[in-house]
Design an enzyme around this catalytic site. Structure first.
Site, short mmCIF file in Angstrom:
data_model
loop_
_atom_site.label_atom_id
_atom_site.label_comp_id
_atom_site.label_asym_id
_atom_site.label_seq_id
_atom_site.Cartn_x
_atom_site.Cartn_y
_atom_site.Cartn_z
N HIS A 160 6.29 6.01 -1.66
CA HIS A 160 6.88 4.73 -2.08
C HIS A 160 6.01 3.57 -1.62
O HIS A 160 5.18 3.73 -0.71
CB HIS A 160 8.28 4.58 -1.46
CG HIS A 160 8.24 4.45 0.02
ND1 HIS A 160 8.19 5.54 0.87
CD2 HIS A 160 8.21 3.35 0.83
CE1 HIS A 160 8.13 5.12 2.12
NE2 HIS A 160 8.14 3.79 2.12
N HIS B 233 0.86 -1.19 0.00
CA HIS B 233 0.00 0.00 0.00
C HIS B 233 0.89 1.23 0.00
O HIS B 233 2.09 1.13 0.25
CB HIS B 233 -0.88 -0.02 1.26
CG HIS B 233 -0.05 -0.11 2.50
ND1 HIS B 233 0.26 -1.33 3.09
CD2 HIS B 233 0.60 0.84 3.20
CE1 HIS B 233 1.06 -1.09 4.12
NE2 HIS B 233 1.29 0.21 4.21
P1 ATP Z 1 5.84 -5.49 9.75
O1 ATP Z 1 6.02 -4.46 10.84
O2 ATP Z 1 5.34 -6.82 10.26
O3 ATP Z 1 7.00 -5.59 8.85
P2 ATP Z 1 4.39 -3.52 8.29
O4 ATP Z 1 5.59 -2.64 8.52
O5 ATP Z 1 3.85 -3.63 6.91
O6 ATP Z 1 4.64 -4.98 8.81
P3 ATP Z 1 3.26 -1.89 10.30
O7 ATP Z 1 4.56 -1.95 11.05
O8 ATP Z 1 2.00 -1.94 11.09
O9 ATP Z 1 3.20 -3.05 9.22
O10 ATP Z 1 3.28 -0.59 9.41
C1 ATP Z 1 2.14 -0.14 8.68
C2 ATP Z 1 2.63 0.86 7.65
O11 ATP Z 1 3.23 1.99 8.29
C3 ATP Z 1 3.70 0.32 6.71
O12 ATP Z 1 3.54 0.96 5.47
C4 ATP Z 1 4.99 0.76 7.35
O13 ATP Z 1 6.03 0.90 6.40
C5 ATP Z 1 4.60 2.11 7.92
N1 ATP Z 1 5.38 2.37 9.14
C6 ATP Z 1 5.59 1.53 10.17
N2 ATP Z 1 6.34 2.08 11.14
C7 ATP Z 1 6.61 3.34 10.72
C8 ATP Z 1 7.32 4.45 11.27
N3 ATP Z 1 7.91 4.39 12.45
N4 ATP Z 1 7.39 5.58 10.54
C9 ATP Z 1 6.80 5.66 9.33
N5 ATP Z 1 6.11 4.67 8.76
C10 ATP Z 1 6.01 3.53 9.42
#
Ligand code: ATP
Ligand code: MG
Length: 191
Positions: free
Chosen positions: A130, A44
């Site tokens: 991205h 996404h």
């Molecule tokens: P996983 O953590 O299991 O790898 P994920 O990163 O896809 O899975 P989340 O960590 O819940 O799932 O993140 C949801 C979205 O928010 C993703 O697009 C992730 O890249 C973004 N995201 C997560 N943490 C941050 C952060 N600290 N700052 C900016 N974006 C973030």
């Protein structure tokens, strides 16, 4: 009180998912190891990661998204080139870039400012649209890193991996499970 992990994002069309799935098949078949690839159905375009927030804050965000975000015209995005954060020689997050008009940047800024005003801060870096495709394990060796850098530079893929018309943005809940993140849509704002 249980906190809810959530984020605001744009959901992709099935055409874009299909072309990303083909690209992922190609990337996964390489020798590059130590990468956790994202399942194509989970890819996404994140506009704002809200983190773990209270049910009250979640409700405020939902109302803000549905009622207070100014009307934005639908717009077009296109999927472009492979890259990595912090950079291609030190790949940690592997992504594909998104080309978008100023409308997307204004929308993201508006969401960021509105959510900051209610105390939700996340990324201090400037918005760089991205789609995350994979994450490199932090214990990756120097040699493995070189293989990943070469993979990013040498993979052949179409110049245009697809375009789509964006007509809505969504608020998602993210549950981190042993088998990866599970997302569910909590609200949708039509543009
Ligand atoms: P996983 O953590 O299991 O790898 P994920 O990163 O896809 O899975 P989340 O960590 O819940 O799932 O993140 C949801 C979205 O928010 C993703 O697009 C992730 O890249 C973004 N995201 C997560 N943490 C941050 C952060 N600290 N700052 C900016 N974006 C973030
Ligand atoms: Mg994460």
């Amino acid at each position: 009180m249980s906190l809810i992990r959530c984020f605001i994002a744009i959901c992709l069309s099935s055409e874009i998912r299909d072309s990303l799935e083909n690209l992922l098949i190609q990337l996964k078949s390489s020798k590059a190891g130590n990468i956790r690839w994202i399942p194509s159905e989970n890819i996404h375009l994140t506009l704002k990661f809200l983190g773990e927030i209270s049910p009250e804050n979640l409700n405020t965000v939902k109302n803000l998204l549905l009622d207070e975000i100014n009307h934005t015209q639908p717009f077009e995005i296109s999927i472009r080139k492979l890259g990595a954060f912090p950079n291609i020689s030190r790949p940690r997050v592997i992504w594909i870039g998104v080309q978008a008009p100023d409308t997307l940047f204004q929308l993201q800024k508006q969401i960021d400012e509105r959510t900051k005003a209610i105390g939700i801060f996340s990324d201090t870096r400037s918005f760089s649209p991205h789609l995350t495709l994979g994450r490199v394990n932090r214990y990756c060796t120097v040699d493995q890193t070189k293989v990943i850098t070469a993979l990013l530079k040498q993979t052949n893929y179409p110049d245009d991996l697809g375009s789509m018309h964006i007509e809505a943005i969504r608020l998602y809940k993210s549950e981190l499970t042993r088998s990866g993140a599970v997302y569910s849509c909590l609200a949708e704002k039509k543009l």
